[in-house]
Design an enzyme around this catalytic site. Structure first.
Site, mmCIF file in Angstrom:
data_model
loop_
_atom_site.group_PDB
_atom_site.id
_atom_site.type_symbol
_atom_site.label_atom_id
_atom_site.label_comp_id
_atom_site.label_asym_id
_atom_site.label_seq_id
_atom_site.Cartn_x
_atom_site.Cartn_y
_atom_site.Cartn_z
ATOM 1 N N VAL A 197 0.837 -1.204 0.000
ATOM 2 C CA VAL A 197 0.000 0.000 0.000
ATOM 3 C C VAL A 197 0.870 1.252 0.000
ATOM 4 O O VAL A 197 0.602 2.212 -0.734
ATOM 5 C CB VAL A 197 -0.960 0.000 1.207
ATOM 6 C CG1 VAL A 197 -1.746 1.303 1.273
ATOM 7 C CG2 VAL A 197 -1.916 -1.184 1.113
ATOM 8 N N TYR A 198 1.910 1.248 0.811
ATOM 9 C CA TYR A 198 2.832 2.389 0.835
ATOM 10 C C TYR A 198 3.405 2.629 -0.564
ATOM 11 O O TYR A 198 3.425 3.763 -1.056
ATOM 12 C CB TYR A 198 3.956 2.123 1.831
ATOM 13 C CG TYR A 198 5.004 3.213 1.885
ATOM 14 C CD1 TYR A 198 4.773 4.388 2.590
ATOM 15 C CD2 TYR A 198 6.225 3.062 1.224
ATOM 16 C CE1 TYR A 198 5.729 5.396 2.640
ATOM 17 C CE2 TYR A 198 7.183 4.064 1.268
ATOM 18 C CZ TYR A 198 6.937 5.225 1.976
ATOM 19 O OH TYR A 198 7.893 6.219 2.009
ATOM 20 N N GLY A 199 3.861 1.561 -1.222
ATOM 21 C CA GLY A 199 4.406 1.691 -2.565
ATOM 22 C C GLY A 199 3.370 2.188 -3.560
ATOM 23 O O GLY A 199 3.676 2.981 -4.454
ATOM 24 N N THR A 201 0.878 4.191 -2.915
ATOM 25 C CA THR A 201 0.671 5.634 -2.712
ATOM 26 C C THR A 201 1.802 6.439 -3.340
ATOM 27 O O THR A 201 1.572 7.515 -3.901
ATOM 28 C CB THR A 201 0.563 5.986 -1.217
ATOM 29 O OG1 THR A 201 1.806 5.710 -0.542
ATOM 30 C CG2 THR A 201 -0.561 5.205 -0.552
ATOM 31 N N LYS A 202 3.025 5.928 -3.265
ATOM 32 C CA LYS A 202 4.159 6.654 -3.832
ATOM 33 C C LYS A 202 4.166 6.577 -5.361
ATOM 34 O O LYS A 202 4.553 7.533 -6.040
ATOM 35 C CB LYS A 202 5.471 6.119 -3.257
ATOM 36 C CG LYS A 202 5.651 6.409 -1.770
ATOM 37 C CD LYS A 202 5.634 7.904 -1.478
ATOM 38 C CE LYS A 202 5.904 8.219 -0.018
ATOM 39 N NZ LYS A 202 5.921 9.681 0.256
#
Length: 340
Positions: A197-199, A201-202
């Protein structure tokens, strides 16, 4: 040209001339790049930048750096304006750094930030040159483990938060022909397990930055992304690992707990063993050189990438991997987390 024997005769003189000209070509390129990296004229006490996520880590270090090296007025947005990071910024830079509260999950906080920036600019005559979208939330764990709230928080802070802040500051940037600097991540270049999920968003932040750059070109407002490398052990981004893992475990069904318990325990035992550092300034000259160019170059690149040799090597291998299977094997080796 044919020789008397009927074979084509090739003159080596043009080839020799080409190689002899390479040093001059390199000098010309070097001169061009030097010219392109000239800095804008900063007006000490007047030129201002707004930086989000200044409580610790990169944001805290960027705020201090802008004051120490360029005399830029910094509007430092902090989630906790009475916390250690905000307090130290106000104490060390009582005139050069203005700390304001900003909770990217709260619409009222965004409205209050907009009003405070307007008041600061009007009262002090500040010219807002840039917004640096640095705030970020990184909750590590396999996608199935994450709670709905954790997914929502990462998307809301890392992506929508940057959009909302930028939207509030854009009128000033059009006026000053300033720029938007978005702090991205290596996870936008290659998807990482445990950081899905972090990836995402980026990666979305990069896509938005590209479209926004084209839209704002007519106003001479630049949009730049910076991929800074990993500073997990030099920031407080993993401070809440224990509470995050407890929330995940409590939200799982009994069946999910039976399926994932082994990997889950190994994963978070590993993360909890990483020491949480004390608040401090990040010392990395190469990082700040890229940040300075992103923020102040008269002709900034669209993207600045920084990272240790290990990062550069692996990401080069990712790009030349002949098959997806090989690339995914390399990604698992790069991440080097339990369960992968």
């Amino acid at each position: 040209m044919l020789s008397s024997t009927g074979y084509m005769r090739i003159s080596v003189l043009p080839i020799i001339s080409f190689f002899r000209g390479l040093p001059a070509l390199r000098r010309a390129i070097s001169t061009t790049w030097t010219f392109k990296d000239e800095k804008i004229q900063v007006k000490p006490g007047k030129t201002a930048v707004l930086i989000t996520g200044c409580d610790s880590g990169l944001g805290y270090s960027f705020a201090r750096h802008c004051q120490d090296y360029y005399g830029l007025i910094v509007i430092a947005c902090c989630l906790n304006p009475t916390g250690e990071g905000a307090s130290r910024l106000m104490k060390d830079y009582p005139k050069g750094i203005h700390v304001i509260k900003l909770d990217l999950l709260c619409h009222q906080s965004l409205d209050d930030m907009k009003s405070e920036v307007a008041e600061l600019a009007k009262t002090n005559g500040y010219e807002i040159h840039a917004v640096v979208n640095n705030s970020g939330v990184m909750t590590m764990g396999e996608f199935e483990w994450l709670t709905h709230e954790q997914i929502f928080e990462m998307v809301s802070v890392n992506l929508i938060g940057a959009m909302n802040v930028t939207k509030n500051i854009l009128p000033y940037l059009r006026e000053t022909r300033g720029r938007v600097v978005n702090i991205s991540s290596h996870c936008s270049l290659a998807s990482m397990p445990g950081l899905s999920v972090y990836g995402a968003t980026k990666s979305a932040l990069e896509a938005w930055s590209t479209a926004l750059r084209i839209e704002l070109e007519k106003f001479q407002v630049d949009v730049v992304t910076v991929i800074p490398g990993s500073y997990v052990t030099e920031s407080l981004i993993l401070k809440g690992v224990k509470s995050s893992s407890e929330k995940m475990w409590d939200s799982m069904s009994d069946a999910s707990k039976m399926t994932h318990e082994g990997n889950f325990r190994r994963f978070y035992d590993y993360l909890e063993a990483i020491p949480v550092p004390k608040l401090g300034y990040i010392h990395d000259d190469a990082l700040f050189e890229r940040f300075d160019s992103a923020l102040l170059s008269t002709r900034p690149k669209r993207q600045y990438v920084h990272g240790p040799l290990r990062y550069r090597l692996y990401f080069f291998l990712f790009t030349i991997s002949p098959t997806v299977r090989i690339k995914e094997y390399l990604i698992k080796r790069f991440v080097n987390l339990p369960g992968f």
